[in-house]
Design a protein around this motif. Structure first.
Motif, mmCIF file in Angstrom:
data_model
loop_
_atom_site.group_PDB
_atom_site.id
_atom_site.type_symbol
_atom_site.label_atom_id
_atom_site.label_comp_id
_atom_site.label_asym_id
_atom_site.label_seq_id
_atom_site.Cartn_x
_atom_site.Cartn_y
_atom_site.Cartn_z
ATOM 1 N N ASP A 108 0.809 -1.216 0.000
ATOM 2 C CA ASP A 108 0.000 0.000 0.000
ATOM 3 C C ASP A 108 0.846 1.271 0.000
ATOM 4 O O ASP A 108 0.325 2.382 0.105
ATOM 5 C CB ASP A 108 -0.965 0.013 1.195
ATOM 6 C CG ASP A 108 -0.248 -0.024 2.549
ATOM 7 O OD1 ASP A 108 0.997 0.073 2.579
ATOM 8 O OD2 ASP A 108 -0.936 -0.172 3.577
ATOM 9 N N VAL B 27 -1.928 -7.194 2.476
ATOM 10 C CA VAL B 27 -0.797 -6.324 2.207
ATOM 11 C C VAL B 27 0.483 -6.991 2.674
ATOM 12 O O VAL B 27 0.612 -7.364 3.842
ATOM 13 C CB VAL B 27 -0.961 -4.964 2.918
ATOM 14 C CG1 VAL B 27 0.253 -4.080 2.657
ATOM 15 C CG2 VAL B 27 -2.231 -4.272 2.455
ATOM 16 N N LYS C 98 1.515 -9.135 -5.461
ATOM 17 C CA LYS C 98 0.362 -8.753 -4.654
ATOM 18 C C LYS C 98 -0.805 -9.688 -4.977
ATOM 19 O O LYS C 98 -0.939 -10.157 -6.109
ATOM 20 C CB LYS C 98 -0.032 -7.308 -4.948
ATOM 21 C CG LYS C 98 1.065 -6.294 -4.648
ATOM 22 C CD LYS C 98 0.631 -4.872 -4.966
ATOM 23 C CE LYS C 98 0.673 -4.590 -6.450
ATOM 24 N NZ LYS C 98 0.437 -3.156 -6.760
#
Length: 521
Positions: free
Chosen positions: A123, A204, A210
Motif C-alpha cells: 500500500d 498487504v 500482490k
C-alpha cells in the motif's frame, strides 16, 4: 514445546525445509531423470511479461493467506512472494531479507534486529520496527490456532522497538544464532494492524507480488509489485494452482493448463516429460529429501542401543534406492539434513552386515521381536519403503510388518506411540529445525545426555566454530547410538515447460521462490 500437526507436516518432507539456492536444474526431458541433469535448464535470462501458471499440492478449503500458519506447498509458495521473511537461506546458509542483521547480546539472552531501509508495503507505507513487534506478538496471540515454535525460544511479549528500524527481542533461553533460528522458522513479517486474512479481504505484504484474487483449494492470482525492494519481478502475473493429485499436476502441464508442476513422483518422472518443449527438472543434490525410519525408543526393543544398531546393519540401502527412487537418488548415511549448514557429510554410509545384526539382536534379547512400521504416502515412496524394509527385517528373524495409514492419520499421537518405527521424510532443513522439532514428539525423540549437551551448546553459543563442533557432536551421537535410519536421499522433481526460467530454491524445492519466475527470451 508441543509440536502441532501443522508443524509436523512442515517438518516432514513436502512442507518444510531449507537449503540450496539457484535455479532448478533440468533432468532429462523424455526418458526419465536417471541420465542426469541438462546443463543450464531453467537458468536462462527471463524476459519481462507474461503469466506463469504453477501447480502445487494444496490444502483444500483450509488454505490460507496467513503466512504465519501456512503449511501446504501451495500456501507456502504463494506466501513466499506475497510476504518477505526476516531471514532466508541460500545454499544452506543464512541470508538477509527484511532484516540485515540479528546481533545477539553477550549472554545470548536477547538480540537486536536491524531492518532493511527503503522497504515499502504493497500500500506504499514504509516497513518499520512496529510491524516486526506486531508480528512477534501475533505468534503467541490467543486468536491464533496454535502458538509458534518460536515462542519456546523468544519472549515475544517483551519485544520492543528501539528505533524506526531496530527491535530488541529477549529470549527465554540462550540463542546464539538468532538469524539462523528465524531463518529456520521462515518467519514472515505482517503489517501492524493486520489480524485476519479472509478471502476477499485486502492482503498487504512487502513481497514481489500482490494478491489479486484467492479461491482456497483452487487458485490464487498474483500481480507484479514494481516497487519491490529486491527488484521488479519478471512475470506480470503468477497463478498458483492447488492440485493435490500428482498425475493431475503433470497432466495440467502436458495439456497446456499450467507451465510448471511441482513435486512429481519418481514413477511419473520415469515415463518421461511426455511432449516436446517439456522437461523434467531435479532440484539438485543438496535439495534431495532424506528418506528413513525413526525408531521409537519409548518401546522395546529400541530402548536398547544394540537393537537400534542391528536395524541399521540390516537395511539394504541400495535395494531401497533402486526400488523406491528408480534411479533418482542415492544412499544415505543415517543423518537427516544433507545440504544444510553443519551437516556431517563425511560420515560414512554403514554397510550391511546381517550376521552382526543377528548377534546384536540376540544380545539385546530381541530375537523374533514383532515390529510395526507405520507409514503413509505423505511423501511418494514411503509406503513402498516400509514394505521393503519389513521384508529385509524378516531376513534377520524379526516379525516385521508395514502399517499403512491415510496421510491425514500419519501424525496421530496415539498411532505414533503404538508403532515401533515411523517411515519418515525430511528435506535439507537447518539442523536446529530437524533436532528441535522432532524432539517434540516422544515417539520421535531421542533422549541422550551427550546429545542434549551438544544441542544446548549448538543453540546457545555465539561462537561459529564452537557451534559447528557442537552440531558435529550431535550428529556423531545419532550415528553411534541414535534412532534414525536414513537409508537414502531422493530427488525433488518437477515437470515444466522448457521456456520457464527464474524459479529459485530458497526455503524448499517443494515450494520454490517464484519472485523471479518468467519465460526465457
Amino acid at each position: 514445546m508441543t509440536l502441532t500437526r501443522r508443524e509436523a507436516l512442515r517438518l516432514a518432507g513436502a512442507t518444510a525445509g531449507l537449503a540450496a539456492g539457484g535455479g532448478l536444474l533440468a533432468a532429462c526431458g523424455s526418458s526419465g531423470g536417471s541420465e542426469g541433469p541438462v546443463r543450464g535448464g531453467g537458468s536462462a535470462p527471463a524476459r519481462r511479461g507474461g503469466t506463469v501458471r504453477l501447480a502445487f499440492t494444496g490444502g483444500g478449503a483450509g488454505e490460507t493467506l496467513d503466512p504465519l500458519i501456512a503449511y501446504s506447498p501451495a500456501d507456502l509458495a504463494r506466501g513466499l512472494v506475497v510476504f518477505d521473511r526476516l531471514f532466508t537461506l541460500v545454499g544452506g546458509r543464512v541470508a538477509p531479507a527484511l532484516a540485515v542483521s540479528a546481533r545477539p547480546a553477550a549472554d545470548a539472552r536477547s538480540f537486536v534486529l536491524t531492518l532493511r531501509q527503503g522497504v515499502t508495503w504493497h500500500d506504499g507505507t514504509p516497513l518499520t520496527s512496529a510491524d516486526v513487534v506486531h508480528t512477534l506478538a501475533m505468534l503467541a496471540s490467543p486468536s491464533r490456532p496454535h502458538p509458534s515454535e518460536l515462542t519456546g525460544f523468544l519472549d515475544v511479549a517483551k519485544a520492543e522497538a528501539t528505533g524506526d528500524l531496530t527491535v530488541k527481542v529477549p529470549t527465554k533461553r540462550p540463542v546464539g544464532d538468532p538469524a539462523g533460528l528465524l531463518a529456520g522458522a521462515s518467519l514472515a513479517v505482517i503489517k501492524k494492524g493486520t489480524t485476519s486474512f479472509r478471502p476477499g479481504q485486502a492482503v498487504v505484504g512487502t513481497g514481489p507480488f500482490k494478491v489479486a484474487a484467492f479461491a482456497p483449494g483452487r487458485e490464487a492470482r498474483l500481480v507484479r509489485n514494481d516497487r519491490y525492494w529486491g527488484g521488479p519481478p519478471n512475470a506480470d502475473t503468477l497463478v498458483v494452482l492447488s492440485v493435490d493429485d500428482p498425475q493431475a499436476r503433470a497432466n495440467a502441464v502436458r495439456g497446456g493448463q499450467a507451465e510448471y508442476a511441482s513435486d512429481i513422483p519418481f514413477t511419473l518422472a520415469k515415463t518421461g516429460a511426455g511432449a516436446s518443449g517439456l522437461e523434467i527438472r531435479g532440484a539438485g543434490e543438496n535439495q534431495r529429501t532424506g528418506y528413513g525410519f525413526v525408531l521409537n525408543t519409548t518401546r522395546k526393543p529400541f530402548s536398547d542401543p544394540r537393537a537400534r544398531m542391528a536395524l541399521r546393519l540390516a537395511v539394504d540401502r541400495q535395494a531401497l534406492v533402486d526400488r523406491v527412487f528408480l534411479g533418482y537418488g542415492t544412499v544415505g548415511n543415517d543423518l537427516f539434513g544433507h545440504g544444510a549448514q553443519y551437516f556431517a557429510a563425511q560420515t560414512p554410509v554403514l554397510g550391511r552386515d546381517l550376521a552382526r545384526a543377528r548377534t546384536l539382536l540376540k544380545e539385546a534379547g530381541a530375537e523374533g521381536a514383532k515390529l510395526t512400521i507405520r507409514s503413509a504416502d505423505y511423501e511418494s515412496g514411503l509406503n513402498s519403503s516400509a514394505e521393503l524394509f519389513a521384508e529385509q527385517l524378516r531376513a534377520i528373524g524379526l516379525d516385521a510388518k508395514a502399517q499403512i495409514v491415510a496421510p491425514t492419520a500419519y501424525f496421530d499421537a496415539d498411532g505414533l506411540a503404538a508403532a515401533d518405527l515411523l517411515a519418515f521424510p525430511l528435506g535439507p532443513h537447518p539442523l536446529s529445525v530437524i533436532f528441535n522439532r522432532s524432539a517434540a514428539y516422544p515417539s520421535l525423540a531421542f533422549k541422550d545426555p551427550d546429545l542434549d549437551r551438544a544441542l544446548t551448546t549448538a543453540n546457545a553459543t555465539n561462537d561459529p566454530k564452537e557451534r559447528e563442533r557442537a552440531w558435529l557432536d550431535a550428529q556423531r551421537v545419532m550415528t553411534v547410538r541414535g534412532n534414525w535410519i536414513v537409508w537414502g536421499r531422493g530427488d525433488v522433481l518437477s515437470l515444466t515447460r522448457a521456456t520457464v526460467t527464474g524459479i529459485e530454491v530458497r526455503d524448499s524445492a517443494k515450494y520454490p521462490f517464484l519472485g523471479k519466475a518468467g519465460f526465457s527470451a
